[in-house]
Design an enzyme around this catalytic site. Structure first.
Site, PDB file in Angstrom:
ATOM      1  N   ASP A  50      11.918  25.994  25.495  1.00  0.00           N
ATOM      2  CA  ASP A  50      11.229  26.813  24.498  1.00  0.00           C
ATOM      3  C   ASP A  50      10.457  27.971  25.146  1.00  0.00           C
ATOM      4  O   ASP A  50       9.550  28.529  24.555  1.00  0.00           O
ATOM      5  CB  ASP A  50      10.278  25.949  23.661  1.00  0.00           C
ATOM      6  CG  ASP A  50       9.229  25.257  24.515  1.00  0.00           C
ATOM      7  OD1 ASP A  50       9.341  25.322  25.773  1.00  0.00           O
ATOM      8  OD2 ASP A  50       8.305  24.661  23.956  1.00  0.00           O
ATOM      9  N   HIS A 253      23.393  44.594  46.280  1.00  0.00           N
ATOM     10  CA  HIS A 253      22.524  44.027  45.236  1.00  0.00           C
ATOM     11  C   HIS A 253      21.887  42.714  45.694  1.00  0.00           C
ATOM     12  O   HIS A 253      21.780  41.760  44.922  1.00  0.00           O
ATOM     13  CB  HIS A 253      23.303  43.828  43.936  1.00  0.00           C
ATOM     14  CG  HIS A 253      23.670  45.122  43.276  1.00  0.00           C
ATOM     15  ND1 HIS A 253      24.642  45.239  42.313  1.00  0.00           N
ATOM     16  CD2 HIS A 253      23.193  46.383  43.448  1.00  0.00           C
ATOM     17  CE1 HIS A 253      24.748  46.500  41.920  1.00  0.00           C
ATOM     18  NE2 HIS A 253      23.883  47.222  42.611  1.00  0.00           N
ATOM     19  N   ASP A 270      14.504  48.149  48.116  1.00  0.00           N
ATOM     20  CA  ASP A 270      14.814  48.966  46.938  1.00  0.00           C
ATOM     21  C   ASP A 270      13.994  48.371  45.803  1.00  0.00           C
ATOM     22  O   ASP A 270      14.318  47.297  45.293  1.00  0.00           O
ATOM     23  CB  ASP A 270      16.322  48.902  46.641  1.00  0.00           C
ATOM     24  CG  ASP A 270      16.736  49.795  45.473  1.00  0.00           C
ATOM     25  OD1 ASP A 270      15.866  50.223  44.697  1.00  0.00           O
ATOM     26  OD2 ASP A 270      17.954  50.041  45.338  1.00  0.00           O
ATOM     27  N   ASP A 281      12.318  54.122  40.969  1.00  0.00           N
ATOM     28  CA  ASP A 281      13.420  53.502  41.706  1.00  0.00           C
ATOM     29  C   ASP A 281      13.434  54.102  43.108  1.00  0.00           C
ATOM     30  O   ASP A 281      13.962  55.185  43.317  1.00  0.00           O
ATOM     31  CB  ASP A 281      14.729  53.790  40.938  1.00  0.00           C
ATOM     32  CG  ASP A 281      15.959  53.161  41.584  1.00  0.00           C
ATOM     33  OD1 ASP A 281      15.800  52.382  42.535  1.00  0.00           O
ATOM     34  OD2 ASP A 281      17.077  53.466  41.115  1.00  0.00           O
ATOM     35  N   HIS A 360      28.880  53.725  47.443  1.00  0.00           N
ATOM     36  CA  HIS A 360      28.318  53.957  46.107  1.00  0.00           C
ATOM     37  C   HIS A 360      28.053  55.442  45.889  1.00  0.00           C
ATOM     38  O   HIS A 360      28.162  56.243  46.807  1.00  0.00           O
ATOM     39  CB  HIS A 360      27.055  53.108  45.879  1.00  0.00           C
ATOM     40  CG  HIS A 360      25.937  53.337  46.858  1.00  0.00           C
ATOM     41  ND1 HIS A 360      25.093  54.427  46.777  1.00  0.00           N
ATOM     42  CD2 HIS A 360      25.516  52.617  47.926  1.00  0.00           C
ATOM     43  CE1 HIS A 360      24.192  54.344  47.740  1.00  0.00           C
ATOM     44  NE2 HIS A 360      24.434  53.270  48.462  1.00  0.00           N
ATOM     45  N   HIS A 364      21.794  58.488  39.972  1.00  0.00           N
ATOM     46  CA  HIS A 364      21.992  58.246  38.537  1.00  0.00           C
ATOM     47  C   HIS A 364      20.793  58.798  37.781  1.00  0.00           C
ATOM     48  O   HIS A 364      19.735  59.028  38.369  1.00  0.00           O
ATOM     49  CB  HIS A 364      22.138  56.734  38.293  1.00  0.00           C
ATOM     50  CG  HIS A 364      21.060  55.905  38.950  1.00  0.00           C
ATOM     51  ND1 HIS A 364      19.824  55.707  38.386  1.00  0.00           N
ATOM     52  CD2 HIS A 364      21.013  55.276  40.157  1.00  0.00           C
ATOM     53  CE1 HIS A 364      19.077  54.969  39.195  1.00  0.00           C
ATOM     54  NE2 HIS A 364      19.765  54.704  40.294  1.00  0.00           N
ATOM     55  N   HIS A 371      19.103  52.725  35.218  1.00  0.00           N
ATOM     56  CA  HIS A 371      20.320  53.550  35.168  1.00  0.00           C
ATOM     57  C   HIS A 371      20.301  54.140  33.772  1.00  0.00           C
ATOM     58  O   HIS A 371      20.802  53.545  32.822  1.00  0.00           O
ATOM     59  CB  HIS A 371      21.578  52.723  35.414  1.00  0.00           C
ATOM     60  CG  HIS A 371      21.595  52.121  36.803  1.00  0.00           C
ATOM     61  ND1 HIS A 371      22.370  51.053  37.149  1.00  0.00           N
ATOM     62  CD2 HIS A 371      20.920  52.472  37.926  1.00  0.00           C
ATOM     63  CE1 HIS A 371      22.168  50.759  38.435  1.00  0.00           C
ATOM     64  NE2 HIS A 371      21.289  51.604  38.926  1.00  0.00           N
ATOM     65  N   GLU A 394      20.057  58.892  46.492  1.00  0.00           N
ATOM     66  CA  GLU A 394      20.013  57.655  47.266  1.00  0.00           C
ATOM     67  C   GLU A 394      21.230  57.405  48.143  1.00  0.00           C
ATOM     68  O   GLU A 394      21.940  56.423  47.968  1.00  0.00           O
ATOM     69  CB  GLU A 394      19.811  56.465  46.329  1.00  0.00           C
ATOM     70  CG  GLU A 394      20.752  56.414  45.116  1.00  0.00           C
ATOM     71  CD  GLU A 394      20.507  55.158  44.264  1.00  0.00           C
ATOM     72  OE1 GLU A 394      20.524  54.067  44.837  1.00  0.00           O
ATOM     73  OE2 GLU A 394      20.303  55.299  43.055  1.00  0.00           O
ATOM     74  N   TYR A 398      26.106  51.602  55.533  1.00  0.00           N
ATOM     75  CA  TYR A 398      26.113  50.142  55.641  1.00  0.00           C
ATOM     76  C   TYR A 398      27.206  49.755  56.638  1.00  0.00           C
ATOM     77  O   TYR A 398      28.388  49.929  56.348  1.00  0.00           O
ATOM     78  CB  TYR A 398      26.369  49.516  54.263  1.00  0.00           C
ATOM     79  CG  TYR A 398      25.491  50.129  53.191  1.00  0.00           C
ATOM     80  CD1 TYR A 398      24.186  49.672  52.975  1.00  0.00           C
ATOM     81  CD2 TYR A 398      25.938  51.225  52.433  1.00  0.00           C
ATOM     82  CE1 TYR A 398      23.365  50.265  52.022  1.00  0.00           C
ATOM     83  CE2 TYR A 398      25.121  51.829  51.487  1.00  0.00           C
ATOM     84  CZ  TYR A 398      23.838  51.352  51.279  1.00  0.00           C
ATOM     85  OH  TYR A 398      23.033  51.952  50.345  1.00  0.00           O
ATOM     86  N   ARG A 415      19.334  52.755  53.297  1.00  0.00           N
ATOM     87  CA  ARG A 415      19.393  53.614  52.107  1.00  0.00           C
ATOM     88  C   ARG A 415      18.021  54.271  51.971  1.00  0.00           C
ATOM     89  O   ARG A 415      16.999  53.651  52.287  1.00  0.00           O
ATOM     90  CB  ARG A 415      19.747  52.804  50.853  1.00  0.00           C
ATOM     91  CG  ARG A 415      19.826  53.644  49.592  1.00  0.00           C
ATOM     92  CD  ARG A 415      20.540  52.952  48.415  1.00  0.00           C
ATOM     93  NE  ARG A 415      19.870  51.755  47.955  1.00  0.00           N
ATOM     94  CZ  ARG A 415      20.275  50.518  48.186  1.00  0.00           C
ATOM     95  NH1 ARG A 415      21.369  50.303  48.907  1.00  0.00           N
ATOM     96  NH2 ARG A 415      19.603  49.476  47.715  1.00  0.00           N
ATOM     97  N   GLU A 417      15.993  56.422  49.029  1.00  0.00           N
ATOM     98  CA  GLU A 417      16.120  56.785  47.611  1.00  0.00           C
ATOM     99  C   GLU A 417      14.821  57.362  47.067  1.00  0.00           C
ATOM    100  O   GLU A 417      13.756  56.750  47.182  1.00  0.00           O
ATOM    101  CB  GLU A 417      16.503  55.539  46.794  1.00  0.00           C
ATOM    102  CG  GLU A 417      16.550  55.787  45.294  1.00  0.00           C
ATOM    103  CD  GLU A 417      17.064  54.596  44.498  1.00  0.00           C
ATOM    104  OE1 GLU A 417      16.905  53.444  44.958  1.00  0.00           O
ATOM    105  OE2 GLU A 417      17.624  54.825  43.408  1.00  0.00           O
TER     106      GLU A 417
HETATM  107  N1  GLY Z   1      17.829  49.950  42.143  1.00  0.00           N
HETATM  108  C1  GLY Z   1      19.034  50.242  41.499  1.00  0.00           C
HETATM  109  C2  GLY Z   1      19.627  51.483  42.010  1.00  0.00           C
HETATM  110  O1  GLY Z   1      19.178  51.984  43.028  1.00  0.00           O
HETATM  111  O2  GLY Z   1      20.486  52.042  41.421  1.00  0.00           O
HETATM  112 MN    MN Z   2      17.226  51.685  43.788  1.00  0.00          MN
HETATM  113 MN    MN Z   3      18.856  53.938  42.066  1.00  0.00          MN
END
Ligand code: GLY
Ligand code: MN
Ligand code: MN
Length: 447
Positions: A50, A253, A270, A281, A360, A364, A371, A394, A398, A415, A417
């Site tokens: 619950d 991820h 991240d 982000d 990637h 975005h 996103h 970003e 890798y 990375r 960003e």
């Molecule tokens: N943290 C999600 C991205 O960087 O797109």
């Molecule tokens: Mn991110």
């Molecule tokens: Mn991002």
């Protein structure tokens, strides 16, 4: 029952102002023209037994209302006599004792500036009369099957009355398309909130850098981020924080955040927060012991140069794809210089071979959703950036273990960003408080 707070004051004690939301509703009503639109908020979601997940409103509904409660539906009509109607929960002393304050229709109308408000229980009864006579019906089609079913029932009730001279809509459209377009260009109030979200997230990254020492666990650093988010009033992380030491930095991820942090490894974080619905982000990557190894430094310099080149490519009129292309060029040249990839440059770009190390996109849209909504292309062509767009930049590298690559590069995951607002003259990096130059990181970590 005495109110626990004034309806105009948020849980943070801040006096709220919903003029921006009212203005957005008016703009949307103009876009709708003759027609009626229904925009429900999210449902409360069970986590287990619950216990519910903390409630998170639907972003479109929030954008147009600022109304925080579940079980609410906004109805807008356009045309000559526009109406903006909220259906929401009634006040309920018993439930307010257990769960907290509810506006109720009367206060909701006064505080949020709707033309009319009704109890949510009245929706099934009133919806057919709101639909009747409208040429066009808009709602998030297919987003929630229970709402689809209700909508079809309301529509069929109206259709059942056509012989008595009532007309039913013949045009159906997904309301999200119109709102997505609006949300792509942030207004002043949104930019103010996004700056706050970005600022808090940057402070969290600084705190994480200062706290990190070899032998700690990833979750300990995650706790530092959460502490900083909440202590500045961010309601939650904008998405599960990625705190990835060493090889985990190559898992895009990774959210387990359970491993110990090894000396001489990198830590990729991240993490961003959500402030009044708006996401930040940020990714930063830094050495666990405070000093980059030569191989880490080489790779980091490439990613940083790619990120700076990409940020420079963000400006009004530029194609959305141009900053990704700018980043890829720098990354590819860097990988060739390090002899991780074999040239020539044009062949590596053409073959996409670099995607082994950079798989990637470079960013975005960012806003109420991390996103964020909004198309990336128009008529099959990349969209051009415009003042008020907010996006992330970003790039990363890798490098997984591979006998063809010198061991010193293995398990380097980097990375960087930032969140960038497109301005009239160029860009504004909202997250610039978080250090990313090697010297700045090393000197902060040696404090
Ligand atoms: N943290 C999600 C991205 O960087 O797109
Ligand atoms: Mn991110
Ligand atoms: Mn991002």
């Amino acid at each position: 029952m005495a109110l626990t707070r004034s309806p105009k004051t948020s849980a943070r004690g801040v006096v709220q102002d919903f003029r921006a939301q009212a203005q957005r509703r008016r703009r949307l009503q103009k876009e709708i023209g003759e027609g009626v639109a229904f925009i429900p908020t999210a449902h409360e979601q069970l986590r287990n037994a619950d216990t519910h997940y903390p409630f998170r409103f639907n972003s479109h509904f929030w954008y147009l209302t600022g109304f925080p409660e579940p079980e609410s539906v906004l109805v807008l009509t356009g045309g000559k006599s526009p109406r903006s109607i909220l259906f929401c929960r009634q006040k309920n002393m018993e439930r307010e004792i257990w769960d907290g304050y509810r506006y109720g229709p009367k206060a909701a109308q006064q505080v949020f500036g709707f033309t009319e408000t009704y109890p949510i229980e009245a929706l099934d009864e009133l919806a057919p009369s709101l639909i009747a006579g409208q040429p066009k019906l808009l709602y998030p089609i297919g987003a929630d099957s229970s709402f689809d079913t209700r909508m079809m029932n309301w529509l069929n009730i109206v259709r059942g009355k056509v012989r008595s001279g009532i007309s039913a809509p013949s045009e159906f459209s997904d309301i999200r398309g119109l709102i997505d377009e609006m949300r792509l260009i942030k207004d002043r109030s949104e930019i103010r909130t996004m700056r706050r979200s970005a600022h808090i997230a940057a402070q969290a990254h600084i705190r994480a850098m200062m706290a990190t020492k070899p032998g700690m666990f990833e979750y300990e650093i995650e706790a530092e981020l959460l502490h900083e988010f909440r202590r500045h009033g961010a309601q939650s992380p904008a998405y599960p924080s990625i705190v990835a030491g060493g090889a985990n930095g190559c898992i895009l991820h990774y959210i387990e955040n359970s491993a110990p942090l090894a000396d001489q490894s990198l830590l990729l974080i991240d993490a961003g927060c959500e402030v009044d619905g708006y996401a930040s982000d940020i990714t930063r990557t830094f050495p666990v012991n405070g000093t980059f190894t030569p191989a880490q430094r080489d790779c980091y310099e490439i990613v940083l140069a790619a990120q700076l080149a990409a940020i420079k490519a963000v400006k009004p009129g530029a194609l959305f794809t141009s900053y990704h292309d700018a980043a890829v060029k720098v990354l590819v040249q860097g990988l060739i210089d390090l002899k991780i990839l074999k040239g020539p440059f044009a062949r590596v770009i053409e073959s996409g071979e670099y995607k082994r190390f950079y798989m990637h996109r470079t960013g975005h849209w960012l806003g109420l959703d991390v996103h964020d909504v909004g198309s990336y292309s128009l008529n099959g062509k990349a969209r051009r950036l415009a003042p008020g767009n907010v996006l992330t930049v970003e790039p990363g590298l890798y490098i997984r273990p591979d006998r063809a690559i010198p061991r010193a590069f293995w398990n380097i995951g980097i990375r960087i960003e930032d969140d960038v607002l497109v301005t009239e003259t160029g860009r504004d990096v909202l997250t610039s408080d978080a250090p990313k130059e090697i010297d700045d990181i090393e000197s902060l970590m040696s404090e």
